[in-house]
Design an enzyme around this catalytic site. Structure first.
Site, PDB file in Angstrom:
ATOM      1  N   ILE A  70       0.844  -1.199   0.000  1.00 63.56           N
ATOM      2  CA  ILE A  70       0.000   0.000   0.000  1.00 63.56           C
ATOM      3  C   ILE A  70       0.882   1.253   0.000  1.00 63.56           C
ATOM      4  O   ILE A  70       0.637   2.217  -0.732  1.00 63.56           O
ATOM      5  CB  ILE A  70      -0.941   0.010   1.236  1.00 63.56           C
ATOM      6  CG1 ILE A  70      -1.862  -1.215   1.208  1.00 63.56           C
ATOM      7  CG2 ILE A  70      -1.752   1.309   1.295  1.00 63.56           C
ATOM      8  CD1 ILE A  70      -2.628  -1.458   2.505  1.00 63.56           C
ATOM      9  N   ALA A 130       4.393  -2.372   9.693  1.00 60.33           N
ATOM     10  CA  ALA A 130       3.828  -3.400  10.575  1.00 60.33           C
ATOM     11  C   ALA A 130       4.191  -4.779  10.067  1.00 60.33           C
ATOM     12  O   ALA A 130       4.524  -4.954   8.898  1.00 60.33           O
ATOM     13  CB  ALA A 130       2.295  -3.270  10.619  1.00 60.33           C
ATOM     14  N   TYR A 138      -2.342 -10.832  15.706  1.00 58.08           N
ATOM     15  CA  TYR A 138      -2.217  -9.685  14.789  1.00 58.08           C
ATOM     16  C   TYR A 138      -3.319  -8.665  15.069  1.00 58.08           C
ATOM     17  O   TYR A 138      -3.057  -7.454  15.186  1.00 58.08           O
ATOM     18  CB  TYR A 138      -2.295 -10.172  13.335  1.00 58.08           C
ATOM     19  CG  TYR A 138      -2.480  -9.061  12.322  1.00 58.08           C
ATOM     20  CD1 TYR A 138      -1.456  -8.159  12.047  1.00 58.08           C
ATOM     21  CD2 TYR A 138      -3.692  -8.901  11.636  1.00 58.08           C
ATOM     22  CE1 TYR A 138      -1.624  -7.130  11.122  1.00 58.08           C
ATOM     23  CE2 TYR A 138      -3.871  -7.884  10.709  1.00 58.08           C
ATOM     24  CZ  TYR A 138      -2.833  -6.996  10.462  1.00 58.08           C
ATOM     25  OH  TYR A 138      -3.009  -5.978   9.550  1.00 58.08           O
ATOM     26  N   ARG A 141     -15.499 -12.561   2.323  1.00 57.78           N
ATOM     27  CA  ARG A 141     -14.550 -11.457   2.480  1.00 57.78           C
ATOM     28  C   ARG A 141     -14.962 -10.283   1.603  1.00 57.78           C
ATOM     29  O   ARG A 141     -15.669 -10.435   0.602  1.00 57.78           O
ATOM     30  CB  ARG A 141     -13.134 -11.890   2.049  1.00 57.78           C
ATOM     31  CG  ARG A 141     -12.480 -12.863   3.000  1.00 57.78           C
ATOM     32  CD  ARG A 141     -12.131 -12.203   4.334  1.00 57.78           C
ATOM     33  NE  ARG A 141     -11.545 -13.148   5.275  1.00 57.78           N
ATOM     34  CZ  ARG A 141     -12.227 -13.890   6.147  1.00 57.78           C
ATOM     35  NH1 ARG A 141     -13.545 -13.794   6.206  1.00 57.78           N
ATOM     36  NH2 ARG A 141     -11.612 -14.701   6.976  1.00 57.78           N
TER      37      ARG A 141
HETATM   38  N1  LIG Z   1      -3.001  -5.446   2.947  1.00 53.72           N
HETATM   39  C1  LIG Z   1      -4.088  -5.598   3.675  1.00 53.72           C
HETATM   40  O1  LIG Z   1      -5.005  -6.367   3.301  1.00 53.72           O
HETATM   41  C2  LIG Z   1      -4.263  -4.851   4.969  1.00 53.72           C
HETATM   42  C3  LIG Z   1      -5.489  -4.978   5.650  1.00 53.72           C
HETATM   43  C4  LIG Z   1      -5.645  -4.317   6.862  1.00 53.72           C
HETATM   44  C5  LIG Z   1      -4.620  -3.512   7.363  1.00 53.72           C
HETATM   45  N2  LIG Z   1      -3.453  -3.416   6.686  1.00 53.72           N
HETATM   46  C6  LIG Z   1      -2.387  -2.589   7.265  1.00 53.72           C
HETATM   47  O2  LIG Z   1      -1.853  -1.727   6.270  1.00 53.72           O
HETATM   48  C7  LIG Z   1      -0.454  -1.514   6.507  1.00 53.72           C
HETATM   49  C8  LIG Z   1       0.333  -1.768   5.239  1.00 53.72           C
HETATM   50  O3  LIG Z   1       0.070  -3.088   4.798  1.00 53.72           O
HETATM   51  P1  LIG Z   1       0.644  -3.661   3.423  1.00 53.72           P
HETATM   52  O4  LIG Z   1      -0.358  -4.629   2.907  1.00 53.72           O
HETATM   53  O5  LIG Z   1       1.128  -2.581   2.570  1.00 53.72           O
HETATM   54  O6  LIG Z   1       1.854  -4.533   4.005  1.00 53.72           O
HETATM   55  P2  LIG Z   1       3.366  -4.677   3.492  1.00 53.72           P
HETATM   56  O7  LIG Z   1       3.947  -5.795   4.280  1.00 53.72           O
HETATM   57  O8  LIG Z   1       3.428  -4.738   2.012  1.00 53.72           O
HETATM   58  O9  LIG Z   1       4.005  -3.291   3.963  1.00 53.72           O
HETATM   59  C9  LIG Z   1       4.486  -3.082   5.270  1.00 53.72           C
HETATM   60  C10 LIG Z   1       5.812  -2.346   5.156  1.00 53.72           C
HETATM   61  O10 LIG Z   1       6.314  -2.159   6.491  1.00 53.72           O
HETATM   62  C11 LIG Z   1       7.708  -2.441   6.478  1.00 53.72           C
HETATM   63  N3  LIG Z   1       8.098  -2.852   7.819  1.00 53.72           N
HETATM   64  C12 LIG Z   1       7.823  -4.019   8.441  1.00 53.72           C
HETATM   65  N4  LIG Z   1       8.410  -4.050   9.646  1.00 53.72           N
HETATM   66  C13 LIG Z   1       9.045  -2.857   9.801  1.00 53.72           C
HETATM   67  C14 LIG Z   1       9.844  -2.295  10.823  1.00 53.72           C
HETATM   68  N5  LIG Z   1      10.122  -2.985  11.945  1.00 53.72           N
HETATM   69  N6  LIG Z   1      10.344  -1.052  10.654  1.00 53.72           N
HETATM   70  C15 LIG Z   1      10.109  -0.352   9.511  1.00 53.72           C
HETATM   71  N7  LIG Z   1       9.371  -0.847   8.491  1.00 53.72           N
HETATM   72  C16 LIG Z   1       8.845  -2.091   8.643  1.00 53.72           C
HETATM   73  C17 LIG Z   1       7.906  -3.540   5.442  1.00 53.72           C
HETATM   74  O11 LIG Z   1       9.235  -3.578   4.922  1.00 53.72           O
HETATM   75  C18 LIG Z   1       6.885  -3.144   4.385  1.00 53.72           C
HETATM   76  O12 LIG Z   1       7.470  -2.342   3.377  1.00 53.72           O
HETATM   77  C19 LIG Z   1      -0.077  -2.402   7.682  1.00 53.72           C
HETATM   78  O13 LIG Z   1      -0.078  -1.620   8.850  1.00 53.72           O
HETATM   79  C20 LIG Z   1      -1.201  -3.414   7.747  1.00 53.72           C
HETATM   80  O14 LIG Z   1      -1.401  -3.890   9.065  1.00 53.72           O
HETATM   81  C21 LIG Z   1      -3.236  -4.060   5.488  1.00 53.72           C
END
Ligand SMILES: NC(=O)c1ccc[n+]([C@@H]2O[C@H](COP(=O)([O-])OP(=O)(O)OC[C@H]3O[C@@H](n4cnc5c(N)ncnc54)[C@H](O)[C@@H]3O)[C@@H](O)[C@H]2O)c1
Length: 361
Positions: A13, A84, A191, A259
């Site tokens: 995202i 995250a 989570y 979903r």
């Molecule tokens: N994708 C979904 O379906 C979804 C649904 C609900 C919530 N979210 C939330 O949206 C956010 C982004 O999700 P996403 O799908 O892009 O996930 P993603 O895993 O693609 O992106 C997360 C990013 O965080 C970085 N990261 C992880 N641990 C880290 C740390 N310790 N320090 C710094 N950076 C770190 C990773 O390198 C990654 O680039 C998250 O907070 C997730 O919980 C996503």
């Protein structure tokens, strides 16, 4: 134009949001530790960001000094907190690590914001990617039509093939779309608990800071660009990869898990709007497509989009403890508050995902 720092901004995202905000003229900085599970090719990601004029800072969200320095260097006005660990199943195996990154990481972000404030940097808004996982089974109606929150489903019921959500007295309930204003949180996984803690921490820890807090609870985000190599990533990317590898799809329970799949560009549009809106809404907002689809249906749609023959699906009857039966968002509040609405329907979104997956596999 604003100075915007995105934690986790190299991810699925975050990268799209960074590019979207940059192309609208904002000064965008990404802070990310390029987690190996998510980034098999991190150089490509960082160079894509750099070429677009996004500043990339490598660092860990748990490192107060590094985060605070990034906030100061970027002279940040808005922080979008996406960093995250995101695997629901994996969180069961690594509870301490998930709490460390998601909960302690958010607490450290709060301390970093305070430290940056002492250096004279005035952050005015913090936006969090929350998750619908905080609802657990979510909103349901009982047989008298009253809205109630279901309790976690029992492994004994699931093992017996009884998959329906129930109330505390074991009575079956009919699930309905959840919304933050009247669905009580009831996280059913590690989570989910960490995502709820992130919300509480930001609201409590920044209460007297004068900063605005905005929270979007996201449903299942999918689309081109979601890691095909991360076994803990979204179900549609996993399905696409399995089908392209010639593997069958094993579908849990009776195939009727529901979903709400929302395309990544629609989620990015909601975050983008929150970065530009004059005042953030008071309430937490739900972001999804607003429409539910069963896993069986979505698997069939993907098989058709790939031009494959049927007969690739096995409904296993197996279940995963903590899995949710029905997850659909009531997006009416987000539509009103943000002037936002999802634009990509599921069949177009799946087509885009499989075209991209074919090229990337
Ligand atoms: N994708 C979904 O379906 C979804 C649904 C609900 C919530 N979210 C939330 O949206 C956010 C982004 O999700 P996403 O799908 O892009 O996930 P993603 O895993 O693609 O992106 C997360 C990013 O965080 C970085 N990261 C992880 N641990 C880290 C740390 N310790 N320090 C710094 N950076 C770190 C990773 O390198 C990654 O680039 C998250 O907070 C997730 O919980 C996503």
């Amino acid at each position: 134009m604003s100075n915007i720092l995105i934690t986790g901004g190299a991810g699925f995202i975050g990268k799209r949001l960074a590019l979207s905000l940059r192309s609208a003229g904002h000064n965008v900085t990404v802070f990310d530790n390029l987690h190996a599970q998510v980034h098999p090719d991190s150089k490509k990601t960082t160079s894509e960001l750099n070429v677009a004029g996004v500043i990339f800072i490598f660092g860990d969200i748990r490192d107060i000094d590094a985060v605070s320095e990034a906030i100061v260097d970027a002279n940040s006005e808005i922080i979008v907190h996406l960093a995250a660990e995101t695997g629901t199943g994996q969180s069961y195996d690594l509870p301490a690590h998930y709490c460390d990154v998601n909960v302690t990481g958010t607490a450290r972000l709060i301390e970093a914001l305070r430290a940056a404030g002492r250096e004279g940097v005035e952050v005015r808004r913090v936006v969090l990617a929350g998750s619908r996982a905080v609802y657990g089974e979510g909103a349901c109606r009982d047989r008298d039509g009253r809205e109630v929150t279901a309790v976690p489903r029992l492994s004994a019921d699931l093992a017996a093939g009884d998959f329906a959500p129930k109330d505390a007295n074991g009575r079956p309930l009919d699930p309905v779309p959840s919304r933050a204003s009247n669905t009580a949180p009831a996280p059913a996984s590690v989570y989910a608990s960490t995502k709820l803690m992130q919300e509480y921490l930001l609201r409590q820890g920044l209460e007297q800071s004068g900063m605005e807090i905005a929270i979007l609870r996201l449903q299942n985000v999918y689309g081109a660009g979601q890691s095909l190599h991360n076994p803990y990533t979204g179900v549609l990317s996993i399905f696409a990869q399995q089908l392209l590898d010639g593997k069958p799809l094993n579908i849990y329970e009776d195939g009727e898990i529901v979903r709400d799949f929302v395309y990544v560009s629609d989620v990015v549009a909601a975050f983008h709007r929150l970065c530009e809106i004059a005042e953030v809404p008071d309430e937490t907002l739900d972001i999804g497509s607003g429409t539910g689809v069963t896993i069986l249906e979505v698997a069939r749609t993907m098989i058709a989009a790939l031009g494959l023959e049927g007969g690739r699906i096995t409904i296993t009857g197996q279940f995963r403890p903590g899995d949710i039966r029905y997850a659909v968002a009531d997006i009416s509040a987000a539509k009103t508050a943000l002037g936002w609405a999802p634009q990509v329907n599921l069949s177009d979104g799946i087509r885009a995902l499989v075209e991209w997956a074919r090229k990337s596999a």
